[in-house]
Write an enzyme that holds these catalytic residues in place. Structure first.
Site, PDB file in Angstrom:
ATOM      1  N   GLY A  12       0.819  -1.205   0.000  1.00 45.23           N
ATOM      2  CA  GLY A  12       0.000   0.000   0.000  1.00 45.23           C
ATOM      3  C   GLY A  12       0.852   1.252   0.000  1.00 45.23           C
ATOM      4  O   GLY A  12       1.561   1.528   0.962  1.00 45.23           O
ATOM      5  N   GLY A  14      -0.189   4.318   0.179  1.00 48.06           N
ATOM      6  CA  GLY A  14      -1.042   5.431   0.610  1.00 48.06           C
ATOM      7  C   GLY A  14      -0.312   6.265   1.642  1.00 48.06           C
ATOM      8  O   GLY A  14       0.926   6.230   1.730  1.00 48.06           O
ATOM      9  N   PHE A  15      -1.067   7.006   2.455  1.00 44.76           N
ATOM     10  CA  PHE A  15      -0.445   7.898   3.439  1.00 44.76           C
ATOM     11  C   PHE A  15       0.468   7.129   4.393  1.00 44.76           C
ATOM     12  O   PHE A  15       1.568   7.569   4.715  1.00 44.76           O
ATOM     13  CB  PHE A  15      -1.524   8.631   4.247  1.00 44.76           C
ATOM     14  CG  PHE A  15      -2.210   9.695   3.459  1.00 44.76           C
ATOM     15  CD1 PHE A  15      -1.603  10.918   3.248  1.00 44.76           C
ATOM     16  CD2 PHE A  15      -3.456   9.476   2.906  1.00 44.76           C
ATOM     17  CE1 PHE A  15      -2.217  11.912   2.510  1.00 44.76           C
ATOM     18  CE2 PHE A  15      -4.091  10.461   2.161  1.00 44.76           C
ATOM     19  CZ  PHE A  15      -3.475  11.683   1.960  1.00 44.76           C
ATOM     20  N   VAL A  80      -1.808  -7.617  -3.910  1.00 49.49           N
ATOM     21  CA  VAL A  80      -1.507  -8.737  -3.022  1.00 49.49           C
ATOM     22  C   VAL A  80      -2.805  -9.497  -2.748  1.00 49.49           C
ATOM     23  O   VAL A  80      -3.823  -8.908  -2.371  1.00 49.49           O
ATOM     24  CB  VAL A  80      -0.869  -8.242  -1.697  1.00 49.49           C
ATOM     25  CG1 VAL A  80      -0.580  -9.420  -0.783  1.00 49.49           C
ATOM     26  CG2 VAL A  80       0.402  -7.467  -1.979  1.00 49.49           C
ATOM     27  N   GLU A 172     -18.865  16.807   1.880  1.00 46.84           N
ATOM     28  CA  GLU A 172     -18.074  17.562   0.895  1.00 46.84           C
ATOM     29  C   GLU A 172     -18.629  17.376  -0.515  1.00 46.84           C
ATOM     30  O   GLU A 172     -18.713  18.321  -1.292  1.00 46.84           O
ATOM     31  CB  GLU A 172     -16.618  17.082   0.934  1.00 46.84           C
ATOM     32  CG  GLU A 172     -15.862  17.638   2.117  1.00 46.84           C
ATOM     33  CD  GLU A 172     -14.525  16.937   2.342  1.00 46.84           C
ATOM     34  OE1 GLU A 172     -13.694  17.499   3.055  1.00 46.84           O
ATOM     35  OE2 GLU A 172     -14.316  15.823   1.816  1.00 46.84           O
ATOM     36  N   ASP A 301      -5.794   2.871   7.763  1.00 50.23           N
ATOM     37  CA  ASP A 301      -7.204   2.453   7.803  1.00 50.23           C
ATOM     38  C   ASP A 301      -7.349   0.959   8.089  1.00 50.23           C
ATOM     39  O   ASP A 301      -8.460   0.494   8.367  1.00 50.23           O
ATOM     40  CB  ASP A 301      -7.873   2.745   6.446  1.00 50.23           C
ATOM     41  CG  ASP A 301      -8.135   4.224   6.232  1.00 50.23           C
ATOM     42  OD1 ASP A 301      -7.762   5.024   7.110  1.00 50.23           O
ATOM     43  OD2 ASP A 301      -8.717   4.578   5.181  1.00 50.23           O
TER      44      ASP A 301
HETATM   45  C1  LIG Z   1     -13.265  10.485  -0.454  1.00 48.70           C
HETATM   46  C2  LIG Z   1     -12.423  10.488   0.790  1.00 48.70           C
HETATM   47  C3  LIG Z   1     -12.231  11.672   1.491  1.00 48.70           C
HETATM   48  C4  LIG Z   1     -11.431  11.686   2.638  1.00 48.70           C
HETATM   49  N1  LIG Z   1     -11.250  12.881   3.291  1.00 48.70           N
HETATM   50  C5  LIG Z   1     -10.432  12.927   4.367  1.00 48.70           C
HETATM   51  C6  LIG Z   1     -10.154  14.159   5.022  1.00 48.70           C
HETATM   52  O1  LIG Z   1     -10.670  15.207   4.648  1.00 48.70           O
HETATM   53  N2  LIG Z   1      -9.288  14.138   6.083  1.00 48.70           N
HETATM   54  C7  LIG Z   1      -8.695  12.980   6.523  1.00 48.70           C
HETATM   55  O2  LIG Z   1      -7.885  13.023   7.465  1.00 48.70           O
HETATM   56  N3  LIG Z   1      -8.943  11.828   5.936  1.00 48.70           N
HETATM   57  C8  LIG Z   1      -9.789  11.755   4.867  1.00 48.70           C
HETATM   58  N4  LIG Z   1     -10.041  10.561   4.255  1.00 48.70           N
HETATM   59  C9  LIG Z   1      -9.449   9.332   4.828  1.00 48.70           C
HETATM   60  C10 LIG Z   1      -8.005   9.150   4.403  1.00 48.70           C
HETATM   61  O3  LIG Z   1      -7.861   9.334   3.020  1.00 48.70           O
HETATM   62  C11 LIG Z   1      -7.552   7.751   4.825  1.00 48.70           C
HETATM   63  O4  LIG Z   1      -7.704   7.634   6.219  1.00 48.70           O
HETATM   64  C12 LIG Z   1      -6.095   7.505   4.454  1.00 48.70           C
HETATM   65  O5  LIG Z   1      -5.939   7.578   3.050  1.00 48.70           O
HETATM   66  C13 LIG Z   1      -5.636   6.138   4.960  1.00 48.70           C
HETATM   67  O6  LIG Z   1      -4.321   5.925   4.572  1.00 48.70           O
HETATM   68  P1  LIG Z   1      -3.762   4.467   4.309  1.00 48.70           P
HETATM   69  O7  LIG Z   1      -2.318   4.618   3.995  1.00 48.70           O
HETATM   70  O8  LIG Z   1      -4.184   3.567   5.409  1.00 48.70           O
HETATM   71  O9  LIG Z   1      -4.550   3.955   3.019  1.00 48.70           O
HETATM   72  P2  LIG Z   1      -4.700   4.594   1.570  1.00 48.70           P
HETATM   73  O10 LIG Z   1      -4.264   6.007   1.547  1.00 48.70           O
HETATM   74  O11 LIG Z   1      -6.099   4.288   1.178  1.00 48.70           O
HETATM   75  O12 LIG Z   1      -3.680   3.765   0.673  1.00 48.70           O
HETATM   76  C14 LIG Z   1      -3.776   2.381   0.523  1.00 48.70           C
HETATM   77  C15 LIG Z   1      -3.064   1.924  -0.724  1.00 48.70           C
HETATM   78  O13 LIG Z   1      -3.174   0.491  -0.767  1.00 48.70           O
HETATM   79  C16 LIG Z   1      -3.300   0.065  -2.123  1.00 48.70           C
HETATM   80  N5  LIG Z   1      -3.901  -1.262  -2.068  1.00 48.70           N
HETATM   81  C17 LIG Z   1      -5.122  -1.608  -1.636  1.00 48.70           C
HETATM   82  N6  LIG Z   1      -5.274  -2.948  -1.652  1.00 48.70           N
HETATM   83  C18 LIG Z   1      -4.109  -3.463  -2.111  1.00 48.70           C
HETATM   84  C19 LIG Z   1      -3.653  -4.800  -2.350  1.00 48.70           C
HETATM   85  N7  LIG Z   1      -4.406  -5.871  -2.096  1.00 48.70           N
HETATM   86  N8  LIG Z   1      -2.408  -4.975  -2.845  1.00 48.70           N
HETATM   87  C20 LIG Z   1      -1.612  -3.890  -3.092  1.00 48.70           C
HETATM   88  N9  LIG Z   1      -2.005  -2.615  -2.871  1.00 48.70           N
HETATM   89  C21 LIG Z   1      -3.241  -2.399  -2.374  1.00 48.70           C
HETATM   90  C22 LIG Z   1      -4.169   1.150  -2.735  1.00 48.70           C
HETATM   91  O14 LIG Z   1      -4.019   1.208  -4.139  1.00 48.70           O
HETATM   92  C23 LIG Z   1      -3.658   2.420  -2.022  1.00 48.70           C
HETATM   93  O15 LIG Z   1      -2.669   3.080  -2.775  1.00 48.70           O
HETATM   94  C24 LIG Z   1     -10.829  10.496   3.102  1.00 48.70           C
HETATM   95  C25 LIG Z   1     -11.032   9.304   2.396  1.00 48.70           C
HETATM   96  C26 LIG Z   1     -11.816   9.294   1.255  1.00 48.70           C
HETATM   97  C27 LIG Z   1     -12.028   8.009   0.499  1.00 48.70           C
END
Ligand SMILES: Cc1cc2nc3c(=O)[nH]c(=O)nc-3n(C[C@H](O)[C@H](O)[C@H](O)COP(=O)(O)OP(=O)(O)OC[C@H]3O[C@@H](n4cnc5c(N)ncnc54)[C@H](O)[C@@H]3O)c2cc1C
Length: 349
Positions: A12, A14-15, A80, A172, A301
């Site tokens: 992942g 992401g953030f 994955v 939003e 998340d």
């Molecule tokens: C529309 C929307 C608006 C939001 N607004 C806010 C806000 O205003 N303020 C705030 O604080 N938070 C906000 N959030 C929440 C915030 O974006 C998430 O809490 C944050 O992105 C979580 O980070 P993460 O790294 O856990 O996952 P993510 O940022 O979701 O990244 C996960 C990554 O995992 C990858 N992935 C998924 N499954 C697999 C797999 N099986 N194999 C390989 N890769 C995989 C995905 O492609 C992605 O790049 C919002 C979320 C959404 C959907």
């Protein structure tokens, strides 16, 4: 004798995943980031892409470009499928296996339809760039359709938007659609009257933005109403069919149905076979490690982590980022920390 570098695999980009890698990039570890897409996405602004305010490139950055100068970081685009925790191995959907010494799991959460998986085909979620572009296309095609229909009754469904879920994403998105109804729709579509546009925000609870401080939710609701959004509180959705939303109080006919009612963690985590909460998040130790697996960590998340008051941290970008920074620092040394020796603490800045 040459000592092999530690293999750290991050699932992942992401953030959470990017923050871990940023802290680890100067370590001696050999890092692999695996993501099903090749870009890091700024999800908080997805609604702007869905409503035409921003372009996809404004909120997405290629993961390879982020770490282009870091020789110890490799990026794999792949999904994955399962984690073989005892074997220190992952399997991708193409069948390839990836070995790890330390594993960091931060895959994206998915929409939660609370058991009504059949609704997914009629209501768009908002999690990926693909989702945002699909919503955008639907909104635009709907307007084009409305522009050509003379009969107001036939035109109405194409000028109606239903956003289900009064959390931050729903609020939003509803606000942004109501804004465009007042500005670009009026400017660009000659036959459409802004008063015909109906935006509904549907929430099952008695107030929107649950979990936010008291005066804030009422204020946000009043602002939305000022923009022309009809906020339907205590109104659970009973069924969704093609172009039709059934509510406790009646039905709304529209092809523009957006689902923002909840999330659940990635089903990939089920393959760990450890304790998960009702949202599917892994219940982690204080240092984000998985009970029974001191070399596997879950964050963002995907993690159920309780703060000092015993309340699970919300699914927010700031939580994911801070957890990534904590873990990246913890793992930048070459020995495995004892489980729970170090504790993550969230700073609500
Ligand atoms: C529309 C929307 C608006 C939001 N607004 C806010 C806000 O205003 N303020 C705030 O604080 N938070 C906000 N959030 C929440 C915030 O974006 C998430 O809490 C944050 O992105 C979580 O980070 P993460 O790294 O856990 O996952 P993510 O940022 O979701 O990244 C996960 C990554 O995992 C990858 N992935 C998924 N499954 C697999 C797999 N099986 N194999 C390989 N890769 C995989 C995905 O492609 C992605 O790049 C919002 C979320 C959404 C959907």
């Amino acid at each position: 004798m040459k000592i092999e570098p530690r293999k750290v695999v991050i699932v992942g980009g992401g953030f959470a995943g990017i923050s871990v890698a940023n802290r680890l990039k100067h370590s001696s570890a050999e890092i692999t980031i695996i993501d099903r897409s090749n870009h890091h996405l700024f999800q908080p602004l997805l609604y702007q892409v869905a409503t035409g305010g921003l372009s996809p490139g404004d909120i997405a950055a290629p993961i390879r470009a982020i770490f282009g100068k870091d020789r110890n970081i490799k990026v794999l685009m792949g999904e994955v499928k399962s984690i073989e925790a005892k074997e220190n191995e992952l399997t991708l959907i193409n069948g390839n296996k990836v070995q790890f010494d330390q594993l960091i799991l931060a895959p994206r959460a998915q929409d939660n339809f609370f058991g009504h998986e059949d609704w997914k085909q009629y209501a768009s979620g908002l999690k990926t760039l693909g989702d945002a572009l699909q919503i955008r296309e639907r909104i635009l095609l709907s307007l084009e359709e409305a522009e050509q229909l003379e009969d107001p009754e036939k035109r109405q469904p194409f000028l109606t938007y239903v956003i289900i879920g009064g959390g931050p994403t729903g609020v939003e998105t509803a606000g942004a659609i109501a804004e465009i109804a007042r500005t670009s729709m009026r400017r660009n579509f000659r036959n459409i009257n802004e008063n015909e546009v109906k935006v509904y925000l549907v929430e099952a609870a008695s107030e929107i933005l649950n979990g936010f401080a008291k005066p804030l939710n009422g204020k946000a609701r009043k602002m939305l109403e000022k923009l022309g959004v009809q906020v339907l509180l205590e109104t659970p959705v009973i069924n969704i069919e093609r172009d039709l939303v059934h509510l406790k109080v009646g039905r709304i006919s529209t092809p523009n149905i957006i689902w923002a009612a909840g999330i659940k963690a990635s089903s990939l985590l089920d393959s760990l076979h450890v304790e998960q909460d009702r949202m599917g998040r892994v219940v982690v130790n204080k240092d984000l490690s998985v009970p029974g697996y001191p070399n596997i960590f879950v964050l963002g998340d995907s993690a159920h982590f309780k703060d000092e008051q015993g309340v699970p941290l919300p699914a927010m970008a700031s939580v994911a980022k801070q957890q990534g920074q904590f873990l990246g620092t913890l793992l930048s040394v070459d020995f495995l920390p004892l489980p729970n020796k170090f504790k993550f603490k969230y700073e609500n800045k």
